[in-house]
Design a protein around this motif. Structure first.
Motif, PDB file in Angstrom:
ATOM      1  N   LYS A 181       3.477  -5.089  -0.911  1.00  0.00           N
ATOM      2  CA  LYS A 181       2.990  -3.712  -0.861  1.00  0.00           C
ATOM      3  C   LYS A 181       2.119  -3.455  -2.085  1.00  0.00           C
ATOM      4  CE  LYS A 181       6.750  -1.906   1.972  1.00  0.00           C
ATOM      5  NZ  LYS A 181       7.859  -0.915   2.077  1.00  0.00           N
TER       6      LYS A 181
ATOM      7  N   GLU B  95      -2.268  -3.262  -3.394  1.00  0.00           N
ATOM      8  CA  GLU B  95      -3.661  -3.151  -2.989  1.00  0.00           C
ATOM      9  C   GLU B  95      -4.372  -4.483  -3.244  1.00  0.00           C
ATOM     10  OE1 GLU B  95      -5.351   0.033  -5.200  1.00  0.00           O
ATOM     11  OE2 GLU B  95      -4.339   1.610  -4.044  1.00  0.00           O
TER      12      GLU B  95
ATOM     13  N   GLU C 251       0.649  -1.463  -7.076  1.00  0.00           N
ATOM     14  CA  GLU C 251       1.739  -1.394  -6.107  1.00  0.00           C
ATOM     15  C   GLU C 251       1.682  -0.080  -5.329  1.00  0.00           C
ATOM     16  OE1 GLU C 251       5.621  -3.070  -7.047  1.00  0.00           O
ATOM     17  OE2 GLU C 251       4.893  -3.461  -9.080  1.00  0.00           O
ATOM     18  N   LYS C 252       1.830  -0.203  -4.005  1.00  0.00           N
ATOM     19  CA  LYS C 252       1.851   0.968  -3.118  1.00  0.00           C
ATOM     20  C   LYS C 252       3.266   1.309  -2.692  1.00  0.00           C
ATOM     21  CE  LYS C 252      -0.897  -0.942  -0.104  1.00  0.00           C
ATOM     22  NZ  LYS C 252      -1.768  -1.109   1.101  1.00  0.00           N
ATOM     23  N   GLY C 253       4.206   0.596  -3.193  1.00  0.00           N
ATOM     24  CA  GLY C 253       5.610   0.765  -2.870  1.00  0.00           C
ATOM     25  C   GLY C 253       6.348  -0.474  -3.336  1.00  0.00           C
TER      26      GLY C 253
END
Length: 307
Positions: free
Chosen positions: A242, A244, A250-252
């Motif tokens: 998770k 980019e 981190e997107k999660g």
């Protein structure tokens, strides 16, 4: 289906790092490699960056091994398992130097090396090394041709835009013929074309089971793919990061599956989508001993289901 096992503690990538890894060093990594070698894993994957820009430390970590040195040490410590750089940016090394390094490793270790390579993406890393970032695509294509010339010709010669050589001998040659396998990384159409034209396999990044069939269909549409279709490896990580692309923000929380049902579902989905190999990241276990137990469990419970 073939299985590549990520080698922990060679980097400290925050999204996937287990709690025990920051304190681990050579003794743990060598013991881990020997354990995998005693089982049925096909490859150990070796991460690499030469330098890490300070502004990327938070999202990528500060520790990354040098891929050729790490591969050489681990090949010397093992007897059966192959090494796979995951992934070495090809423009960072002159093809004569890289070709010689890999030929020497193969000569001493009886083969067992796969070059996982790509154009690279960290612009600051290129700047620091004095390599033109905007030329990385053409450089990679040319270096791939030059490497094959070094490995396969008794009297290698090459005259390109970035590298030229003639009237030389380069030995020892690699053990694997015609040359060590080359897996190309990257998700762009250019990377997939490069894999079809120059490679023996493709290593995507952040590509899911849903994305995979379209990518494979594109590569199969390229004329160069036909002659290698029956031996072309499509190696996909089972970890759903998770993060980019490029920025690695981190997107999660990246969850690494560790239980039997989840692991089987992941591999079955990737296999159905067209993957021929998977790269497996051990889950974020608390201790090194738990990690060793888990890769043995995986070898006994999971791998036989796909052989």
């Amino acid at each position: 289906m073939k299985f590549a096992l990520a080698t922990p503690a060679l980097n400290n990538y925050p999204a996937a790092m287990a709690p025990w890894e920051p304190r681990a060093g050579g003794p743990e990594i060598l013991r881990y490699a020997r354990k995998a070698d005693s089982l049925s894993w096909d490859w150990l994957t070796i991460p690499e960056h030469i330098v890490m820009p300070t502004d990327m430390k938070e999202v990528m970590g500060s520790r990354f091994a040098e891929g050729i040195a790490a591969s050489a040490v681990l090949m010397g410590a093992t007897e059966r398992i192959h090494m796979l750089t995951y992934i070495l940016a090809l423009p960072y090394r002159h093809p004569l130097v890289l070709g010689k390094q890999i030929g020497t490793m193969e000569f001493l270790a009886g083969g067992r090396f796969t070059l996982g390579t790509a154009v690279g993406h960290l612009e600051r890393e290129f700047e620091t090394l004095g390599i033109p970032f905007e030329q990385r695509g053409p450089m990679t294509d040319e270096y791939l041709k030059a490497l094959k010339e070094v490995w396969t010709s008794e009297h290698p010669k090459f005259h390109g835009d970035f590298v030229k050589f003639d009237n030389i001998l380069v030995e020892p040659k690699p053990v694997q013929k015609p040359h060590p396998p080359i897996f190309i990384g990257g998700n762009s159409p250019a990377a997939m074309r490069r894999a079809a034209v120059h490679g023996d396999g493709w290593i995507p990044w952040l590509v899911t089971a849903e994305d995979l069939p379209g990518c494979i269909a594109y590569m199969k549409s390229l004329p160069a793919y036909d002659e290698k279709a029956d031996r072309f490896e499509i190696l996909v990580t089972t970890t759903a990061y998770k993060v980019e692309d490029y920025s690695h923000a981190e997107k999660g929380e990246t969850e690494v599956s560790g239980d039997r049902d989840s692991v089987l579902r992941e591999i079955e989905a990737l296999q159905k989508a067209g993957a021929t190999s998977v790269q497996v990241m051990p889950p974020k276990l608390q201790t090194f001993e738990q990690c060793l137990d888990w890769i043995e469990w995986y070898d006994q419970e999971i791998i036989p289901q796909f052989r």
